[in-house]
Design a protein around this motif. Structure first.
Motif, mmCIF file in Angstrom:
data_model
loop_
_atom_site.group_PDB
_atom_site.id
_atom_site.type_symbol
_atom_site.label_atom_id
_atom_site.label_comp_id
_atom_site.label_asym_id
_atom_site.label_seq_id
_atom_site.Cartn_x
_atom_site.Cartn_y
_atom_site.Cartn_z
ATOM 1 N N LEU A 114 0.819 -1.211 0.000
ATOM 2 C CA LEU A 114 0.000 0.000 0.000
ATOM 3 C C LEU A 114 0.853 1.261 0.000
ATOM 4 C CD1 LEU A 114 -2.752 -0.996 2.587
ATOM 5 C CD2 LEU A 114 -2.920 -1.029 0.095
ATOM 6 N N VAL A 115 2.109 1.126 0.397
ATOM 7 C CA VAL A 115 3.002 2.283 0.460
ATOM 8 C C VAL A 115 3.531 2.643 -0.920
ATOM 9 C CG1 VAL A 115 5.169 3.154 1.423
ATOM 10 C CG2 VAL A 115 3.643 1.754 2.835
ATOM 11 N N ASP A 116 3.711 1.651 -1.774
ATOM 12 C CA ASP A 116 4.262 1.867 -3.111
ATOM 13 C C ASP A 116 3.253 2.632 -3.953
ATOM 14 O OD1 ASP A 116 5.332 1.788 -5.630
ATOM 15 O OD2 ASP A 116 5.811 -0.348 -5.586
ATOM 16 N N PRO A 117 3.582 3.818 -4.433
ATOM 17 C CA PRO A 117 2.618 4.597 -5.210
ATOM 18 C C PRO A 117 2.205 3.929 -6.506
ATOM 19 C CG PRO A 117 4.809 5.576 -5.339
ATOM 20 C CD PRO A 117 4.874 4.514 -4.294
ATOM 21 N N ALA A 118 2.974 2.942 -6.959
ATOM 22 C CA ALA A 118 2.583 2.230 -8.175
ATOM 23 C C ALA A 118 1.401 1.316 -7.931
ATOM 24 C CB ALA A 118 3.761 1.407 -8.703
ATOM 25 N N GLN A 119 1.102 1.034 -6.644
ATOM 26 C CA GLN A 119 0.050 0.080 -6.326
ATOM 27 C C GLN A 119 -1.308 0.732 -6.110
ATOM 28 O OE1 GLN A 119 0.663 -3.194 -6.382
ATOM 29 N NE2 GLN A 119 2.749 -2.668 -6.977
ATOM 30 N N ALA A 120 -1.347 2.035 -5.954
ATOM 31 C CA ALA A 120 -2.617 2.701 -5.679
ATOM 32 C C ALA A 120 -2.522 4.151 -6.099
ATOM 33 C CB ALA A 120 -2.947 2.607 -4.180
ATOM 34 N N ALA A 121 -3.661 4.826 -6.138
ATOM 35 C CA ALA A 121 -3.685 6.222 -6.554
ATOM 36 C C ALA A 121 -2.893 7.073 -5.576
ATOM 37 C CB ALA A 121 -5.129 6.711 -6.616
ATOM 38 N N PRO A 122 -2.083 8.026 -6.051
ATOM 39 C CA PRO A 122 -1.273 8.850 -5.152
ATOM 40 C C PRO A 122 -2.128 9.652 -4.195
ATOM 41 C CG PRO A 122 -0.545 9.074 -7.428
ATOM 42 C CD PRO A 122 -1.836 8.314 -7.462
ATOM 43 N N ILE A 123 -1.627 9.808 -2.990
ATOM 44 C CA ILE A 123 -2.307 10.637 -2.005
ATOM 45 C C ILE A 123 -2.032 12.112 -2.302
ATOM 46 C CG2 ILE A 123 -2.369 11.249 0.443
ATOM 47 C CD1 ILE A 123 -1.823 8.329 1.070
ATOM 48 N N ALA A 128 -5.646 -5.562 21.098
ATOM 49 C CA ALA A 128 -5.328 -5.167 19.728
ATOM 50 C C ALA A 128 -3.952 -5.701 19.366
ATOM 51 C CB ALA A 128 -5.363 -3.652 19.584
ATOM 52 N N GLU A 129 -3.813 -6.140 18.114
ATOM 53 C CA GLU A 129 -2.528 -6.604 17.601
ATOM 54 C C GLU A 129 -2.228 -5.869 16.308
ATOM 55 O OE1 GLU A 129 -2.776 -10.811 17.123
ATOM 56 O OE2 GLU A 129 -2.895 -11.223 19.285
ATOM 57 N N ARG A 130 -0.973 -5.485 16.130
ATOM 58 C CA ARG A 130 -0.546 -4.826 14.901
ATOM 59 C C ARG A 130 0.606 -5.641 14.301
ATOM 60 N NH1 ARG A 130 2.269 0.068 13.007
ATOM 61 N NH2 ARG A 130 3.286 -0.677 11.143
ATOM 62 N N THR A 131 0.507 -5.965 13.014
ATOM 63 C CA THR A 131 1.489 -6.806 12.344
ATOM 64 C C THR A 131 1.860 -6.185 11.007
ATOM 65 O OG1 THR A 131 0.477 -8.765 13.351
ATOM 66 C CG2 THR A 131 1.959 -9.143 11.502
ATOM 67 N N ASP A 132 3.113 -6.354 10.597
ATOM 68 C CA ASP A 132 3.557 -5.948 9.267
ATOM 69 C C ASP A 132 3.620 -7.176 8.368
ATOM 70 O OD1 ASP A 132 3.881 -3.607 10.587
ATOM 71 O OD2 ASP A 132 6.016 -3.373 10.185
ATOM 72 N N GLY A 133 3.249 -7.016 7.104
ATOM 73 C CA GLY A 133 3.342 -8.134 6.177
ATOM 74 C C GLY A 133 2.257 -8.083 5.125
ATOM 75 N N ASP A 134 2.196 -9.124 4.324
ATOM 76 C CA ASP A 134 1.150 -9.242 3.313
ATOM 77 C C ASP A 134 -0.199 -9.390 4.015
ATOM 78 O OD1 ASP A 134 -0.667 -11.332 1.698
ATOM 79 O OD2 ASP A 134 0.502 -10.149 0.267
ATOM 80 N N ALA A 135 -1.138 -8.491 3.717
ATOM 81 C CA ALA A 135 -2.394 -8.436 4.467
ATOM 82 C C ALA A 135 -3.166 -9.747 4.391
ATOM 83 C CB ALA A 135 -3.254 -7.285 3.953
ATOM 84 N N GLN A 136 -3.231 -10.340 3.201
ATOM 85 C CA GLN A 136 -3.979 -11.593 3.071
ATOM 86 C C GLN A 136 -3.331 -12.700 3.887
ATOM 87 O OE1 GLN A 136 -5.041 -12.904 -0.924
ATOM 88 N NE2 GLN A 136 -4.847 -15.048 -0.309
ATOM 89 N N GLU A 137 -2.019 -12.839 3.789
ATOM 90 C CA GLU A 137 -1.332 -13.904 4.513
ATOM 91 C C GLU A 137 -1.452 -13.715 6.023
ATOM 92 O OE1 GLU A 137 2.659 -13.986 3.125
ATOM 93 O OE2 GLU A 137 2.137 -14.675 1.101
ATOM 94 N N VAL A 138 -1.306 -12.478 6.485
ATOM 95 C CA VAL A 138 -1.406 -12.206 7.920
ATOM 96 C C VAL A 138 -2.802 -12.533 8.434
ATOM 97 C CG1 VAL A 138 -1.411 -10.368 9.654
ATOM 98 C CG2 VAL A 138 0.423 -10.477 7.956
ATOM 99 N N LEU A 139 -3.826 -12.110 7.691
ATOM 100 C CA LEU A 139 -5.196 -12.344 8.136
ATOM 101 C C LEU A 139 -5.533 -13.832 8.148
ATOM 102 C CD1 LEU A 139 -7.905 -11.281 9.051
ATOM 103 C CD2 LEU A 139 -8.508 -10.869 6.657
ATOM 104 N N VAL A 140 -5.166 -14.544 7.097
ATOM 105 C CA VAL A 140 -5.445 -15.980 7.043
ATOM 106 C C VAL A 140 -4.758 -16.704 8.197
ATOM 107 C CG1 VAL A 140 -5.060 -18.091 5.705
ATOM 108 C CG2 VAL A 140 -5.912 -16.035 4.571
ATOM 109 N N GLU A 141 -3.526 -16.311 8.505
ATOM 110 C CA GLU A 141 -2.807 -16.922 9.627
ATOM 111 C C GLU A 141 -3.513 -16.636 10.950
ATOM 112 O OE1 GLU A 141 0.216 -19.055 11.616
ATOM 113 O OE2 GLU A 141 -0.283 -18.943 9.478
#
Length: 276
Positions: free
Chosen positions: A44-53, A94-107
């Motif tokens: 989500l941080v990479d501007p190539a992946q989404a519209a620029p803020i 509350a838990e905060r995790t870094d990583g691929d959102a789909q993989e983190v959620l499925v885990e």
């Protein structure tokens, strides 16, 4: 089956408040704990992946600005969850995790009895301005029950169960029944007609299972395509929840764009209870 842990995705979208409210209702009814999960997904941080803020900045500046905004949104989402949890008096964290959102959620879903996710986005934090297939992909990657929440949590009195005899629809029906997350006064069990199966036999097996668990059940055969018929029927009976398999009888390994569950995730204003 006792429901003792509810996982709620803290994505910062307008659907998150409904997801948290639903989690509190279910957890309170079952004396369960609530885990709030926030994920920093670097894609989500990479501007190539989404519209620029913002415009006119270098790629590095744009990434830094986007990361800062996402971090602020994550902090806000966690803060909102912690206030809701404190007000509820229920156990949880509350838990905060870094990583691929789909993989983190499925885990994280592996040891949750039920997961509740905003119906359009889970962890976009305002960076995505269109619906995508994230929840559909999560539903097929995991084998755990999910509630996809639109805006507005409400008591569940009438439930529409879409049952086609597939393993996925049977898993969804069985999870809904055994988790006892809700206590509906009426269940309407429906089958969308095709040329390959006996609808009366399929509805009879589903009805028998639900009645064995003490539910009042009505049945109906729907004539239109599932992607339109299910929501139309849900609207007609004023259903508070739709229960269905995340894939159909063909046992697809992933949801294509035209699949019923994927279509409903894009259009439904009714909560969806899904399982593969």
């Amino acid at each position: 089956m006792a429901l003792k842990r509810v996982l709620v995705a803290l994505g910062g979208s307008r659907y998150m408040d409904s997801a948290m409210a639903e989690a509190v209702q279910i957890a309170r009814r079952n004396r369960a704990e609530i885990i709030g999960l926030a994920v920093m997904d670097e894609t989500l941080v990479d501007p190539a992946q989404a519209a620029p803020i913002g415009g006119g900045a270098s790629a590095a500046d744009l990434r830094d600005d986007r990361r800062r905004r996402i971090e602020e949104a994550i902090d806000d989402a966690i803060g909102r969850f912690e206030r809701v949890l404190a007000d509820s008096g229920l156990p949880g964290r509350a838990e905060r995790t870094d990583g691929d959102a789909q993989e983190v959620l499925v885990e994280a879903m592996k040891l949750a009895d039920l997961s509740i996710i905003g119906i359009r986005h889970a962890f976009d934090y305002g960076t995505v301005d269109h619906a995508d297939d994230f929840i559909a992909r999560v539903a097929t990657a995991s084998n755990r029950p999910i509630i996809a929440m639109p805006e507005g949590a409400r008591p569940v009195s009438k439930v529409l169960v879409a049952y086609d005899g597939s393993m996925a629809s049977a898993n969804a029906l069985r999870s809904f029944t055994t988790l006892r997350a809700f206590d509906p006064s009426l269940i309407r069990l429906v089958y969308c007609r095709d040329d390959e199966s006996d609808p009366d036999a399929i509805l009879a097996e589903g009805r028998g299972y639900l009645e064995l668990h003490g539910y009042t059940v009505e049945t109906a055969v729907l004539e239109d395509p599932p992607s339109t018929a299910i929501l139309a029927e849900a609207t007609d009976i004023e259903a508070d929840l739709v229960v269905m398999g995340a894939v159909g009888r063909r046992g697809l390994s992933r949801l294509p764009a035209g699949d019923t569950a994927a279509s409903l995730l894009e259009t439904s204003s009714v909560p969806l209870f899904l399982r593969r």
